[in-house]
Design a protein around this motif. Structure first.
Motif, short mmCIF file in Angstrom:
data_model
loop_
_atom_site.label_atom_id
_atom_site.label_comp_id
_atom_site.label_asym_id
_atom_site.label_seq_id
_atom_site.Cartn_x
_atom_site.Cartn_y
_atom_site.Cartn_z
N GLN A 217 0.84 -1.20 0.00
CA GLN A 217 0.00 0.00 0.00
C GLN A 217 0.88 1.25 0.00
OE1 GLN A 217 -3.33 -0.25 -0.21
NE2 GLN A 217 -3.52 -2.47 0.18
N ASN A 218 0.29 2.39 -0.34
CA ASN A 218 1.05 3.64 -0.36
C ASN A 218 0.55 4.60 0.72
OD1 ASN A 218 -1.23 5.06 -1.39
ND2 ASN A 218 -0.66 4.50 -3.48
N MET A 219 1.19 5.76 0.77
CA MET A 219 0.89 6.69 1.84
C MET A 219 -0.51 7.30 1.73
SD MET A 219 2.60 7.42 4.59
CE MET A 219 4.33 7.17 4.22
N ILE A 220 -1.10 7.32 0.54
CA ILE A 220 -2.49 7.78 0.41
C ILE A 220 -3.42 6.76 1.06
CG2 ILE A 220 -4.30 8.48 -1.19
CD1 ILE A 220 -1.90 10.32 -1.25
N ALA A 221 -3.15 5.48 0.84
CA ALA A 221 -3.96 4.43 1.47
C ALA A 221 -3.82 4.45 2.99
CB ALA A 221 -3.55 3.06 0.93
N ILE B 286 -7.62 3.74 -4.47
CA ILE B 286 -6.52 4.71 -4.49
C ILE B 286 -5.98 4.88 -5.90
CG2 ILE B 286 -4.22 5.24 -3.59
CD1 ILE B 286 -6.55 5.41 -1.54
N ASP B 287 -5.87 3.80 -6.64
CA ASP B 287 -5.40 3.90 -8.03
C ASP B 287 -6.33 4.76 -8.85
OD1 ASP B 287 -3.22 2.32 -7.49
OD2 ASP B 287 -4.05 0.48 -8.37
N ASP B 288 -7.63 4.59 -8.66
CA ASP B 288 -8.61 5.41 -9.39
C ASP B 288 -8.47 6.88 -9.02
OD1 ASP B 288 -9.60 3.15 -10.61
OD2 ASP B 288 -11.35 2.95 -9.29
N LEU B 289 -8.27 7.16 -7.73
CA LEU B 289 -8.09 8.53 -7.28
C LEU B 289 -6.84 9.15 -7.89
CD1 LEU B 289 -8.88 10.87 -5.34
CD2 LEU B 289 -7.50 9.74 -3.58
N LEU B 290 -5.73 8.39 -7.89
CA LEU B 290 -4.48 8.91 -8.42
C LEU B 290 -4.55 9.11 -9.93
CD1 LEU B 290 -2.00 6.75 -6.31
CD2 LEU B 290 -2.19 9.24 -6.26
N PHE B 291 -5.31 8.26 -10.61
CA PHE B 291 -5.39 8.38 -12.07
C PHE B 291 -6.11 9.66 -12.50
CE2 PHE B 291 -6.89 7.29 -16.40
CZ PHE B 291 -5.66 6.92 -16.94
N GLU B 292 -6.87 10.24 -11.60
CA GLU B 292 -7.56 11.49 -11.92
C GLU B 292 -6.60 12.65 -12.10
OE1 GLU B 292 -10.48 12.24 -8.95
OE2 GLU B 292 -11.58 10.38 -9.30
N LEU B 293 -5.39 12.52 -11.57
CA LEU B 293 -4.41 13.60 -11.69
C LEU B 293 -3.69 13.45 -13.04
CD1 LEU B 293 -3.32 16.03 -10.08
CD2 LEU B 293 -1.45 14.57 -9.34
N SER C 96 -0.86 9.50 -16.62
CA SER C 96 -0.70 8.83 -17.91
C SER C 96 0.76 8.77 -18.34
CB SER C 96 -1.54 9.54 -18.98
OG SER C 96 -2.92 9.35 -18.74
N TYR C 97 1.51 9.83 -18.08
CA TYR C 97 2.94 9.79 -18.40
C TYR C 97 3.66 8.74 -17.56
CZ TYR C 97 3.09 13.96 -21.39
OH TYR C 97 2.94 14.85 -22.42
N LEU D 247 -3.53 16.68 -3.16
CA LEU D 247 -3.77 15.26 -2.91
C LEU D 247 -2.72 14.67 -1.98
CD1 LEU D 247 -5.17 12.52 -3.50
CD2 LEU D 247 -3.71 12.34 -5.54
N LEU D 248 -1.46 15.02 -2.21
CA LEU D 248 -0.36 14.40 -1.46
C LEU D 248 -0.33 14.83 0.00
CD1 LEU D 248 2.53 14.67 -4.07
CD2 LEU D 248 1.18 12.65 -3.51
N ILE D 249 -0.66 16.08 0.29
CA ILE D 249 -0.51 16.58 1.66
C ILE D 249 -1.83 16.71 2.40
CG2 ILE D 249 1.59 17.81 1.01
CD1 ILE D 249 0.07 20.41 1.08
#
Length: 550
Positions: free
Chosen positions: A254-258, A347-354, A359-360, A535-537
């Motif tokens: 898992q990552n820090m967003i999770a 979380i992946d869905d949330l991050l993909f919104e950025l 995409s890069y 998102l990150l902070i």
């Protein structure tokens, strides 16, 4: 014993410790050292750079991706000061780097005569970014100091060390004994009573949670971590430096967003190989009802913020003890795969919104091999990578830790490639940071270091500009950049240059670059990107500049 110059004693000691590469930049105080390295070119490869800053960054990249100490060699004064940013980064990231620094003549040190490259109290200065530093005052002292340096890097928390070498010591001749190489000894697992107490708490926990940092990679503790996590069905939140400790394909990874979602439900939290700093300054950090167990090689870390149970131990040895002890106390645990896979997907869905960062980044991930090493930079795509970039193997994702050293990435990637000739290395840069070490395109071409270098070009210090837009109502100052044509610039240095438009164009360029084993630079023109920091902070109680990065 044999008659040797101090330079020859240095070369012999490095050979004895199986040093394969030295990253250096010659100068008059180091002439005797480089002449001695000339005589052992069949044993030690010397890679010379265009700036001392690159020597320490390359040594760090070599060390963090191989687990073997990286060695850099620089002149005193401005040479060491130039290398200091790389040593500070290695210090922040617990990387074993040996810096061999020149000095002025030994009888003139700290006398203020204005000798070439003189810096007062240079050894004291080095103490700010090294674990241990010492000065050789005779050729016979050199091998012993090298041995001590390797002992320091092999014990406790690995960090940079430094040996000062005055030119008269390198040139002098005397009888010298070269001791055998220092071998890494088994590391202490920690206090057995504390480990047993930790095992009981973890085994009886209803919802344990693990935080893993860069100490997992330093101690090569990834198998023990995975075994303990599976035993406890505990999700593993990895810091930026801990990415890859467990494959991103594992449902426990898992990552820090999770962590914001997982932390409130945890009753026992194990932090291992990490300062565990970020959760302490967030709204979702541990509360008084949760038990925190902190296992780390550095005693001062374990004593911070009133830890309930601090264990001073090497991550691998300490985790191995817990793997052995927990089963005696462990409750029956059903698999949490469905639950935690659902967390990952949200979380992946949330991050993909950025976008377009996601995409890069995913274009890069999907085109490169699982074992490719990615050196991440302080750029908009790089910030997304802190949490979103999937990492599948240990020691394959490199970041600058809490130093956040803009411009470290390209040179660090060169060192990683030198240490891993059979792997592909990808350097992710913004145009601002890349220009800090752009001259090392020369080093890349001269030594045929086949890094694939990606430069996202927005003609700005993009993150500073984003903050000026968000917090200062668009009062932009000192952020606009005038860049060269990076493709043409690469070609002028003898490096293949390509330009890629959009994520799909980047995919095509990467596929072509991966077909051969030579240096490539890919320029990706981009526009202004949305800031990832909201998102990150989220949930951070401190100001953004106070955010702990590990």
């Amino acid at each position: 014993m044999a008659q040797m110059t101090g330079g020859e004693a240095l070369a012999a000691a490095l050979v004895a410790h199986e040093v394969a590469v030295v990253f250096g930049l010659p100068g008059v105080q180091l002439d005797w050292a480089f002449d001695a390295l000339y005589a052992v070119q069949d044993r030690i490869r010397v890679i010379h750079t265009r700036h001392e800053q690159a020597t320490s960054y390359m040594a760090d990249g070599y060390a963090r991706t191989t687990g073997r100490p990286g060695v850099c060699l620089v002149v005193p004064g401005p040479g060491l000061l130039n290398a200091a940013s790389g040593l500070a980064t290695a210090y922040a990231c617990s990387s074993p780097v040996l810096c061999l620094a020149g000095q002025i003549a030994s009888d003139l040190i700290d006398r203020g005569r204005g000798v070439l490259h003189e810096v007062p109290r240079q050894l004291e200065l080095a103490g700010s970014f090294t674990k241990w530093a010492a000065r050789a005052l005779a050729p016979g002292e050199v091998p012993g100091l090298v041995a001590t340096a390797f002992e320091q890097m092999a014990s406790g928390r690995p960090r940079p060390v430094l040996i000062e070498l005055p030119p008269d010591v390198l040139a002098a001749t005397e009888d010298v004994a070269v001791p055998d190489a220092v071998r890494r000894s088994s590391q202490p697992p920690g206090d057995p009573d504390l480990l047993e107490a930790a095992a009981k708490k973890l085994g009886r926990a209803k919802s344990p949670l693990i935080f893993a940092g860069g100490g997992i990679h330093a101690a090569e503790a990834w198998e023990e971590l995975r075994e303990l996590a599976e035993m406890l069905q505990a999700p593993v939140v990895m810091t930026v430096n801990g990415k890859g400790a467990i494959s991103a394909r594992h449902y426990l990874a898992q990552n820090m967003i999770a962590a914001r979602e997982l932390m409130p439900a945890a009753d026992v939290i194990l932090a291992v190989g990490t300062r565990f700093a970020l959760p302490q300054v967030t709204e979702w950090g541990p509360n008084g009802n949760q038990t925190v167990i902190h296992l780390d090689a550095e005693p001062s870390v374990n004593g911070r913020r009133g830890r309930r149970l601090g264990i001073v131990a090497d991550a691998r040895a300490g985790l191995a003890e817990l793997v052995d002890r927990v089963p005696r106390h462990n409750r029956k645990r059903p698999s949490r795969e469905d639950e935690l896979t659902a967390v990952k997907e949200r979380i992946d869905d949330l991050l993909f919104e950025l976008q377009p960062q996601a995409s890069y980044a995913l274009a890069i991930r999907e085109e490169i091999p699982d074992d490719a090493i990615v050196v991440n930079e302080s750029t908009q795509v790089g910030y997304w990578n802190w949490v979103g970039f999937p990492v599948y193997e240990p020691r394959t994702f490199i970041a600058p830790g809490y130093q956040g050293t803009l411009g470290y990435g390209f040179a660090t990637a060169l060192g990683a490639q030198v240490g891993n000739p059979d792997r592909r290395v990808i350097s992710i840069n913004g145009d601002g940071g890349f220009m800090f070490n752009v001259q090392e395109l020369s080093t890349m071409a001269l030594h045929n270091i086949p890094v694939i270098t990606i430069v996202f070009n927005d003609n700005a210090y993009g993150n500073v500009r984003a903050f000026q837009k968000q917090f200062f109502h668009g009062r932009y100052i000192a952020t606009e950049l005038r860049n060269p044509d990076f493709v043409k610039l690469a070609e002028l240095f003898g490096v293949e240059g390509r330009r890629a438009e959009g994520p799909e164009g980047l995919r095509v360029a990467l596929r072509e670059a991966l077909k051969h084993d030579r240096p490539v630079l890919i320029e990706v023109p981009v526009g202004e990107m949305p800031s990832p920091f909201p998102l990150l902070i989220r949930g951070l109680k401190a100001a953004p500049w106070s955010w702990p990065c590990e």
